[in-house]
Design a protein around this motif. Structure first.
Motif, PDB file in Angstrom:
ATOM      1  N   THR A  19       1.760   2.996   2.493  1.00  0.00           N
ATOM      2  CA  THR A  19       1.344   4.003   3.481  1.00  0.00           C
ATOM      3  C   THR A  19       2.417   4.268   4.537  1.00  0.00           C
ATOM      4  O   THR A  19       2.411   5.321   5.166  1.00  0.00           O
ATOM      5  CB  THR A  19       0.036   3.599   4.197  1.00  0.00           C
ATOM      6  OG1 THR A  19       0.247   2.347   4.858  1.00  0.00           O
ATOM      7  CG2 THR A  19      -1.123   3.478   3.225  1.00  0.00           C
TER       8      THR A  19
ATOM      9  N   SER B 289       1.371  -1.014  15.854  1.00  0.00           N
ATOM     10  CA  SER B 289       0.193  -1.620  15.207  1.00  0.00           C
ATOM     11  C   SER B 289      -0.936  -1.934  16.182  1.00  0.00           C
ATOM     12  O   SER B 289      -0.705  -2.348  17.315  1.00  0.00           O
ATOM     13  CB  SER B 289       0.607  -2.921  14.514  1.00  0.00           C
ATOM     14  OG  SER B 289      -0.529  -3.657  14.116  1.00  0.00           O
TER      15      SER B 289
ATOM     16  N   GLY C 288       0.815  -1.225   0.000  1.00  0.00           N
ATOM     17  CA  GLY C 288       0.000   0.000   0.000  1.00  0.00           C
ATOM     18  C   GLY C 288       0.843   1.266   0.000  1.00  0.00           C
ATOM     19  O   GLY C 288       0.374   2.337  -0.372  1.00  0.00           O
TER      20      GLY C 288
ATOM     21  N   PHE D  63      -1.709  -9.916   1.172  1.00  0.00           N
ATOM     22  CA  PHE D  63      -1.766  -8.822   0.192  1.00  0.00           C
ATOM     23  C   PHE D  63      -3.098  -8.072   0.216  1.00  0.00           C
ATOM     24  O   PHE D  63      -3.265  -7.083  -0.488  1.00  0.00           O
ATOM     25  CB  PHE D  63      -1.518  -9.388  -1.217  1.00  0.00           C
ATOM     26  CG  PHE D  63      -0.279 -10.246  -1.265  1.00  0.00           C
ATOM     27  CD1 PHE D  63       0.979  -9.673  -1.259  1.00  0.00           C
ATOM     28  CD2 PHE D  63      -0.371 -11.637  -1.266  1.00  0.00           C
ATOM     29  CE1 PHE D  63       2.126 -10.456  -1.257  1.00  0.00           C
ATOM     30  CE2 PHE D  63       0.773 -12.434  -1.276  1.00  0.00           C
ATOM     31  CZ  PHE D  63       2.020 -11.833  -1.268  1.00  0.00           C
TER      32      PHE D  63
HETATM   33  C1  LIG Z   1      -1.267   8.730   9.232  1.00  0.00           C
HETATM   34  C2  LIG Z   1      -1.178   7.272   9.560  1.00  0.00           C
HETATM   35  C3  LIG Z   1      -1.839   6.785  10.683  1.00  0.00           C
HETATM   36  C4  LIG Z   1      -1.766   5.421  10.993  1.00  0.00           C
HETATM   37  N1  LIG Z   1      -2.417   4.985  12.113  1.00  0.00           N
HETATM   38  C5  LIG Z   1      -2.314   3.659  12.447  1.00  0.00           C
HETATM   39  C6  LIG Z   1      -2.925   3.156  13.616  1.00  0.00           C
HETATM   40  O1  LIG Z   1      -3.559   3.898  14.385  1.00  0.00           O
HETATM   41  N2  LIG Z   1      -2.807   1.826  13.882  1.00  0.00           N
HETATM   42  C7  LIG Z   1      -2.114   0.986  13.056  1.00  0.00           C
HETATM   43  O2  LIG Z   1      -2.048  -0.219  13.330  1.00  0.00           O
HETATM   44  N3  LIG Z   1      -1.508   1.436  11.955  1.00  0.00           N
HETATM   45  C8  LIG Z   1      -1.594   2.738  11.645  1.00  0.00           C
HETATM   46  N4  LIG Z   1      -0.964   3.209  10.526  1.00  0.00           N
HETATM   47  C9  LIG Z   1      -0.033   2.329   9.825  1.00  0.00           C
HETATM   48  C10 LIG Z   1      -0.634   1.558   8.695  1.00  0.00           C
HETATM   49  O3  LIG Z   1      -1.507   0.586   9.199  1.00  0.00           O
HETATM   50  C11 LIG Z   1       0.547   0.919   7.981  1.00  0.00           C
HETATM   51  O4  LIG Z   1       1.272   1.971   7.351  1.00  0.00           O
HETATM   52  C12 LIG Z   1       0.108  -0.078   6.948  1.00  0.00           C
HETATM   53  O5  LIG Z   1      -0.529  -1.187   7.561  1.00  0.00           O
HETATM   54  C13 LIG Z   1       1.297  -0.588   6.138  1.00  0.00           C
HETATM   55  O6  LIG Z   1       0.813  -1.368   5.065  1.00  0.00           O
HETATM   56  P1  LIG Z   1       1.222  -1.016   3.567  1.00  0.00           P
HETATM   57  O7  LIG Z   1       0.626  -2.078   2.717  1.00  0.00           O
HETATM   58  O8  LIG Z   1       0.882   0.381   3.209  1.00  0.00           O
HETATM   59  O9  LIG Z   1       2.794  -1.204   3.681  1.00  0.00           O
HETATM   60  P2  LIG Z   1       3.952  -0.477   2.846  1.00  0.00           P
HETATM   61  O10 LIG Z   1       4.098   0.923   3.324  1.00  0.00           O
HETATM   62  O11 LIG Z   1       3.788  -0.734   1.390  1.00  0.00           O
HETATM   63  O12 LIG Z   1       5.192  -1.356   3.341  1.00  0.00           O
HETATM   64  C14 LIG Z   1       5.619  -1.311   4.684  1.00  0.00           C
HETATM   65  C15 LIG Z   1       6.769  -2.310   4.823  1.00  0.00           C
HETATM   66  O13 LIG Z   1       6.290  -3.643   4.667  1.00  0.00           O
HETATM   67  C16 LIG Z   1       6.975  -4.310   3.600  1.00  0.00           C
HETATM   68  N5  LIG Z   1       5.957  -5.179   2.999  1.00  0.00           N
HETATM   69  C17 LIG Z   1       4.689  -4.823   2.646  1.00  0.00           C
HETATM   70  N6  LIG Z   1       3.980  -5.911   2.318  1.00  0.00           N
HETATM   71  C18 LIG Z   1       4.799  -6.982   2.472  1.00  0.00           C
HETATM   72  C19 LIG Z   1       4.645  -8.390   2.311  1.00  0.00           C
HETATM   73  N7  LIG Z   1       3.484  -8.948   1.927  1.00  0.00           N
HETATM   74  N8  LIG Z   1       5.712  -9.188   2.562  1.00  0.00           N
HETATM   75  C20 LIG Z   1       6.900  -8.665   2.963  1.00  0.00           C
HETATM   76  N9  LIG Z   1       7.112  -7.336   3.115  1.00  0.00           N
HETATM   77  C21 LIG Z   1       6.070  -6.508   2.886  1.00  0.00           C
HETATM   78  C22 LIG Z   1       7.541  -3.214   2.723  1.00  0.00           C
HETATM   79  O14 LIG Z   1       8.694  -3.641   2.058  1.00  0.00           O
HETATM   80  C23 LIG Z   1       7.847  -2.137   3.769  1.00  0.00           C
HETATM   81  O15 LIG Z   1       9.085  -2.425   4.372  1.00  0.00           O
HETATM   82  C24 LIG Z   1      -1.047   4.550  10.159  1.00  0.00           C
HETATM   83  C25 LIG Z   1      -0.411   5.035   9.011  1.00  0.00           C
HETATM   84  C26 LIG Z   1      -0.463   6.370   8.711  1.00  0.00           C
HETATM   85  C27 LIG Z   1       0.225   6.873   7.474  1.00  0.00           C
END
Ligand SMILES: Cc1cc2nc3c(=O)[nH]c(=O)nc-3n(C[C@H](O)[C@H](O)[C@H](O)COP(=O)(O)OP(=O)(O)OC[C@H]3O[C@@H](n4cnc5c(N)ncnc54)[C@H](O)[C@@H]3O)c2cc1C
Ligand code: SF4
Length: 338
Positions: A32, A163, A30, A72
């Protein structure tokens, strides 16, 4: 801006090959968390391998007596899936207590496990931080440490893992399914994240090139008696100061099985099997939950600005266990983020 190349993998093996071939390559799901880290010059990948078109897209499937969550799938698709709402509402509540609807629509399950700490100094490249720059020191220990850990810390790092989803996954005893250059393996959730020790730069036990394909939940989902309580500075869009996931299996007024996991207090979701064993066979009284909280918080060490967390955690544990007796009565702290 650091230069990087971007490729879209079409399969899990292709994604693994692309990342394991280069030390400075990483997966992006994602985005994020990772994209923010890149903007702050904390993550500097030379190659980003997009994994949005690989693997199982169905968020949740039946898996024997339990279910399998796709690594995913998005947090939103997982939280609102009928199997999760019905059988694992603790997980649904924990996911919905995190971030915002927009972020949960992008954030994936695999990415949630791998998000990095929200320690202010980690994000400020002008300050020493052992997690970001090993050996440089920890600015939080003698600095403003209000949001930091009280359990499992080291003299190298006192950060917390932020998390919400993972606190519920710890209580549910999930298993992380991983594929990598050396094949597939399963990691018990309790063994996935690490305490900081002397290597705070390493958050978890995933190896470079390994990809999270799925999360397996066993049959026991505590659907009847569960609660997730998140205490934070704002009631929405804020990380936990303390959170608690509780699952209880009851036999009348007596506790057959108890699971309690804490968030916001350590470098990983915090569970103490002795606290859960203490509750087994006991009645569901405030006194017994308070005694379990004492066991859970044994060894807690406060820092200058976060001593309040010990009493906050104690009260949160007791309140959340009482709320688990009647999930319908859950209080505002357990509601989804707007
Ligand atoms: C403003 C803000 C507020 C938030 N508030 C909260 C909250 O209150 N509670 C909470 O729990 N979370 C919170 N989050 C965090 C959010 O849940 C995580 O950023 C999100 O879950 C990460 O998932 P992504 O797919 O975007 O990961 P990415 O940003 O794409 O990746 C994050 C890391 O994971 C790795 N990765 C991703 N998928 C895989 C996979 N399948 N296998 C191996 N490596 C992988 C990537 O290489 C990277 O290192 C917040 C985020 C933001 C920006
Ligand atoms: S607590 Fe950890 S992440 Fe924060 S400054 Fe110290 S070493 Fe860095």
């Amino acid at each position: 801006m650091n230069k990087f190349s971007f490729t879209q993998a079409r399969s899990i093996p292709e994604a693994i090959t692309e990342v394991s071939a280069r030390d400075e390559a990483c997966f992006v799901a994602g985005g994020t968390n990772l994209i923010d880290l890149m903007k702050y010059f904390i993550a500097k990948p030379e190659t980003l391998v997009d994994i949005n078109n690989v693997g199982e897209k169905e968020a949740v499937v039946q898996n024997g007596d339990g279910v399998r969550l796709s690594g995913f799938a998005t947090n939103a698709d997982t939280a609102y899936h009928p199997l999760i709402e019905e059988r694992y509402p603790l997980l649904s509540r924990a996911i919905l207590a995190g971030a915002s609807p927009q972020i949960r629509n992008m954030a994936t399950n695999g990415g949630n496990l791998l998000q990095r700490t929200r320690c202010y100094y980690f994000y400020d490249v002008n300050t020493p931080c052992n997690k970001r720059a090993p050996g440089s020191g920890c600015s939080a220990i003698g600095g403003y440490n209000r949001i930091m850990a009280i359990l499992g810390t080291s003299d190298q790092c006192i950060a917390v893992f932020p998390s919400d989803m993972c606190v519920a996954l710890a209580a549910l005893e999930a298993t992380v399914q991983v594929s990598g250059p050396s094949g597939d393996r399963s990691i018990a959730f309790a063994d996935f994240h690490r305490l900081p020790g002397d290597t705070p730069e390493i958050d978890n036990n995933l190896q470079h090139g390994e990809i999270i394909t799925a999360l397996d939940l066993p049959a026991q989902g505590f659907a009847k008696n569960h609660s997730y309580l998140k205490l934070r500075d704002r009631n929405s869009y804020a990380f936990a100061l303390v959170s608690v996931a509780t699952g209880l299996e009851l036999d009348g007024d007596s506790i057959r099985t108890a699971r309690i996991a804490l968030g916001g207090v350590a470098h990983k979701p915090w569970r103490v099997p002795e606290a859960e064993a203490f509750l087994e066979g006991k009645s569901t009284t405030r006194e017994n939950f308070n005694a379990a909280a004492t066991i859970l918080l044994e060894g807690a060490v406060p820092y200058k600005y976060n001593s309040f967390k010990i009493e906050l955690a104690r009260r949160a544990i007791v309140r959340n266990c009482l709320m688990a007796l009647d999930p319908a009565s859950q209080l505002p702290g357990a509601q989804p983020s707007e």
